[in-house]
Design a protein around this motif. Structure first.
Motif, PDB file in Angstrom:
ATOM      1  N   ILE A   1      91.097  49.013  55.612  1.00  0.00           N
ATOM      2  CA  ILE A   1      92.150  49.865  55.061  1.00  0.00           C
ATOM      3  C   ILE A   1      91.534  50.568  53.863  1.00  0.00           C
ATOM      4  N   GLU A   2      91.187  51.834  54.053  1.00  0.00           N
ATOM      5  CA  GLU A   2      90.520  52.568  52.976  1.00  0.00           C
ATOM      6  C   GLU A   2      91.003  54.012  52.865  1.00  0.00           C
ATOM      7  N   THR A   3      92.122  54.292  53.540  1.00  0.00           N
ATOM      8  CA  THR A   3      92.742  55.607  53.387  1.00  0.00           C
ATOM      9  C   THR A   3      94.220  55.401  53.057  1.00  0.00           C
TER      10      THR A   3
ATOM     11  N   PHE B   1      93.025  42.514  58.135  1.00  0.00           N
ATOM     12  CA  PHE B   1      92.743  43.712  57.340  1.00  0.00           C
ATOM     13  C   PHE B   1      91.660  43.386  56.315  1.00  0.00           C
ATOM     14  N   SER B   2      90.826  44.366  56.001  1.00  0.00           N
ATOM     15  CA  SER B   2      89.928  44.250  54.861  1.00  0.00           C
ATOM     16  C   SER B   2      90.022  45.565  54.103  1.00  0.00           C
ATOM     17  N   ILE B   3      90.411  45.473  52.849  1.00  0.00           N
ATOM     18  CA  ILE B   3      90.678  46.671  52.058  1.00  0.00           C
ATOM     19  C   ILE B   3      89.390  47.157  51.400  1.00  0.00           C
TER      20      ILE B   3
ATOM     21  N   THR C   1      88.161  49.132  48.792  1.00  0.00           N
ATOM     22  CA  THR C   1      88.716  49.744  47.582  1.00  0.00           C
ATOM     23  C   THR C   1      87.900  50.929  47.067  1.00  0.00           C
ATOM     24  N   ASN C   2      86.615  51.028  47.443  1.00  0.00           N
ATOM     25  CA  ASN C   2      85.805  52.149  46.952  1.00  0.00           C
ATOM     26  C   ASN C   2      86.359  53.478  47.474  1.00  0.00           C
ATOM     27  N   ASP C   3      86.474  53.573  48.807  1.00  0.00           N
ATOM     28  CA  ASP C   3      86.994  54.809  49.389  1.00  0.00           C
ATOM     29  C   ASP C   3      88.490  54.948  49.138  1.00  0.00           C
ATOM     30  N   LEU C   4      89.222  53.849  49.152  1.00  0.00           N
ATOM     31  CA  LEU C   4      90.665  53.934  48.927  1.00  0.00           C
ATOM     32  C   LEU C   4      90.954  54.552  47.562  1.00  0.00           C
ATOM     33  N   THR C   5      90.213  54.127  46.557  1.00  0.00           N
ATOM     34  CA  THR C   5      90.409  54.690  45.210  1.00  0.00           C
ATOM     35  C   THR C   5      90.033  56.163  45.196  1.00  0.00           C
ATOM     36  N   GLN C   6      88.939  56.501  45.858  1.00  0.00           N
ATOM     37  CA  GLN C   6      88.483  57.890  45.912  1.00  0.00           C
ATOM     38  C   GLN C   6      89.536  58.802  46.541  1.00  0.00           C
ATOM     39  N   TYR C   7      90.077  58.356  47.669  1.00  0.00           N
ATOM     40  CA  TYR C   7      91.050  59.194  48.374  1.00  0.00           C
ATOM     41  C   TYR C   7      92.411  59.200  47.677  1.00  0.00           C
TER      42      TYR C   7
ATOM     43  N   GLY D   1      92.108  40.841  53.247  1.00  0.00           N
ATOM     44  CA  GLY D   1      91.126  40.618  52.195  1.00  0.00           C
ATOM     45  C   GLY D   1      90.704  41.923  51.545  1.00  0.00           C
ATOM     46  N   ILE D   2      89.804  41.803  50.583  1.00  0.00           N
ATOM     47  CA  ILE D   2      89.237  42.963  49.889  1.00  0.00           C
ATOM     48  C   ILE D   2      87.726  42.859  49.979  1.00  0.00           C
ATOM     49  N   CYS D   3      87.070  43.926  50.441  1.00  0.00           N
ATOM     50  CA  CYS D   3      85.613  43.896  50.524  1.00  0.00           C
ATOM     51  C   CYS D   3      84.967  44.963  49.665  1.00  0.00           C
ATOM     52  N   GLY D   4      85.765  45.730  48.926  1.00  0.00           N
ATOM     53  CA  GLY D   4      85.211  46.754  48.043  1.00  0.00           C
ATOM     54  C   GLY D   4      84.805  46.167  46.702  1.00  0.00           C
TER      55      GLY D   4
END
Length: 550
Positions: free
Chosen positions: A428-430, A447-449, A451-457, A498-501
């Motif tokens: 989940i990054e969008t 799910f694995s979030i 966060t690098n791209d999610l924050t960017q977008y 989870g979170i992988c960013g």
């Protein structure tokens, strides 16, 4: 002082006396015999004894290094019973009327040469396995007792090469390290060494003469350097480095083996992010519960042409076996944006971060995708592999992925190729994926979030642009609320999130993530223990009571 360079198998520093280990190649004479049946019976009896020895080694390795790493001794048993190998020995005895020792040695040479000439790295490494089982048979036929590597004081073992059976017999109390002239970072021996946490170098260009035996030595596993008879300054410098490592190990030992459970009983999975097999040593060293993100794109980035199915399979299989039953989440190729491969021949894009990347490449070029999926599904038969798909924005994408996976499974089944049934998850990054995470949760296992791209977008900020650093806020309330929303929707559907960013490794947010109910944090291996420390010291309910809102 003499300095030699080698390839590091496992990091760390070892200082001590050098012990040169020589196998002393067994001399085999060609002896003509008349009773071929008796000689064949000698060979069969030796094989039986070798099988018993390997069974004992398997049990020993099972206790020390886990099932996946002990499997080498099962492989050796299979090789001993291999029809081609057995028939070769028997045929040489009967047709040439020679002794069993000669027949075994000749078969070993022929088979080892055959494996060594193959193109595939994995198959080339089997040449050492053939020689290992043959040496075992020759020892038995010669009436020699099985010997391990002995030392009367803790020592640095230096050898031409070490067979897996020799490595597992190492008395860890008496061995500081080992250095070999030959060997491969992907060999079973290297995997065993990493699992046993022994600083080690392979491919070290040194002469195994008696001159170095008994001298002081230093193995710098971090930088791949071997010092023989070091000068006082080098010895002092490396002793200080070793002391620092030991202090870190003390912290490691106090936290190692402890469950990631908060004071009020909440559990969380702490996994590691890696880019290639070289990172596995630090994963094991830092006691990660699994691998939460294996960046498979590095397999592509390190080559100048598409990696084959077999090349990928061997890598995924090795990682799965090394992790010995722990979950290994492998992300399908995430090429595009800041990770470009010339041989993909991608069209130039004005905004590659929002262009054809990751799953979009896979779905528009299914031949590439299917090759990777075949390798992943095959490797999943050798460990607990999970597959994760990046840059998902719709339910339709997930359903199309599942169709392709089904097609690949049918192909493998029709070809009689074994494969597993790995978990299927998505990143989940969008913002789009966040908003429909309740719908997506019905389609996948986890799910694995990212966060690098999610924050960017979410913030509309190019994270590669340093001039925007002052506007980039990884702790932005919008990002944290999206993470919380994803976790809630995952739990409603009965799956984990989870979170992988990079945000997962932010110690300032660990307690907040625990309060959100995040099930897993996947971070760089070196961050596992600091996060574990916070987890063990946190009372989640008390934290929630004192901190309301995001």
């Amino acid at each position: 002082m003499q300095i030699y360079k080698g390839k590091s198998v496992f990091g760390g520093t070892a200082i001590g006396r050098i012990r040169v280990y020589s196998k002393g190649e067994q001399q085999v004479k060609r002896v003509r015999i008349e009773d071929t049946q008796r000689e064949t019976a000698r060979y069969h009896e030796a094989t039986k004894q070798a099988m018993e020895q390997l069974a004992e080694l398997y049990e020993k390795a099972l206790k020390e290094v886990g099932e996946a790493n002990a499997a080498i001794f099962e492989i050796h048993q299979m090789m001993l019973e291999d029809d081609d190998y057995r028939e070769s020995v028997e045929n040489i005895i009967s047709t040439q009327k020679v002794n069993a020792e000669y027949a075994v040695a000749q078969t070993a040479d022929n088979f080892a040469q055959m494996f060594a000439s193959m193109d595939d790295d994995y198959m080339r490494e089997r040449a050492a396995d053939v020689r290992d089982i043959s040496e075992r048979l020759l020892s038995i036929l010669h009436g020699k007792a099985e010997q391990g590597i002995l030392a009367d004081e803790p020592a640095i073992i230096v050898a031409d090469d070490l067979a897996p059976s020799e490595t597992v017999q190492l008395d860890k109390e008496m061995v500081l390290s080992f250095v070999t002239v030959r060997g491969s970072v992907n060999s079973h021996t290297a995997i065993l060494a990493r699992t046993m946490s022994i600083p080690a170098l392979i491919g070290t260009e040194l002469s195994l003469d008696a001159d170095i035996d008994g001298k002081m030595g230093i193995v710098d596993g971090t930088n791949g350097t071997f010092y023989v008879d070091p000068d006082p300054e080098t010895l002092d410098r490396m002793r200080k480095i070793q002391q620092e490592e030991n202090e870190k190990k003390e912290l490691l030992q106090t936290l190692k083996g402890k469950e990631n459970i908060t004071l009020d009983g909440k559990k969380i999975m702490l996994y590691a992010n890696i880019g290639n097999m070289k990172d596995l040593a630090t994963v094991l060293q830092n006691d990660a519960g699994g691998i939460g993100l294996f960046r498979s794109e590095f397999i592509y980035l390190e080559k100048d042409q598409f990696p084959t199915e077999e090349e990928q399979f061997q890598i995924y299989r090795t990682v799965a076996e090394t992790m010995a039953g722990k979950r290994v989440i492998i992300r399908t190729l995430d090429i595009g944006a800041d990770k470009q491969c010339d041989y993909f021949e991608m069209a130039k894009e004005e905004n590659p971060a929002m262009g054809c990347r990751a799953i979009r490449i896979c779905l528009t070029r299914p031949e590439i995708f299917k090759t990777q999926l075949r390798a992943l599904l095959r490797a999943s038969a050798f460990g607990k592999i999970a597959i994760m798909y990046p840059m998902i924005t719709s339910v339709a994408e997930v359903r199309r992925i599942k169709e392709i996976v089904n097609e690949v499974e049918e192909e493998l089944s029709s070809q009689g190729i074994a494969y597993g049934r790995p978990e299927q998850g998505i990143m989940i990054e969008t913002p789009a994926a966040v908003m429909i995470s309740d719908m997506l949760a019905e389609e996948v296992d986890f799910f694995s979030i990212g966060t690098n791209d999610l924050t960017q977008y979410a913030l509309a900020i190019d994270r590669q642009n340093p001039s925007l650093d002052e506007f980039y806020d990884a702790h932005h309330p919008a990002v944290l609320r999206m993470i919380e929303m994803v976790v809630e929707n995952a739990h409603k559907a009965g799956i984990w999130a989870g979170i992988c960013g990079e945000l997962g490794a932010d110690l300032e947010l660990t307690q907040k993530f625990l309060a959100m109910g995040v099930d897993e944090l996947s971070v760089s291996p070196g961050r596992i223990l600091p996060i574990r420390k916070i987890v063990l010291e946190t009372d989640v309910e008390a934290y929630k009571a004192g901190n309301t809102g995001v």
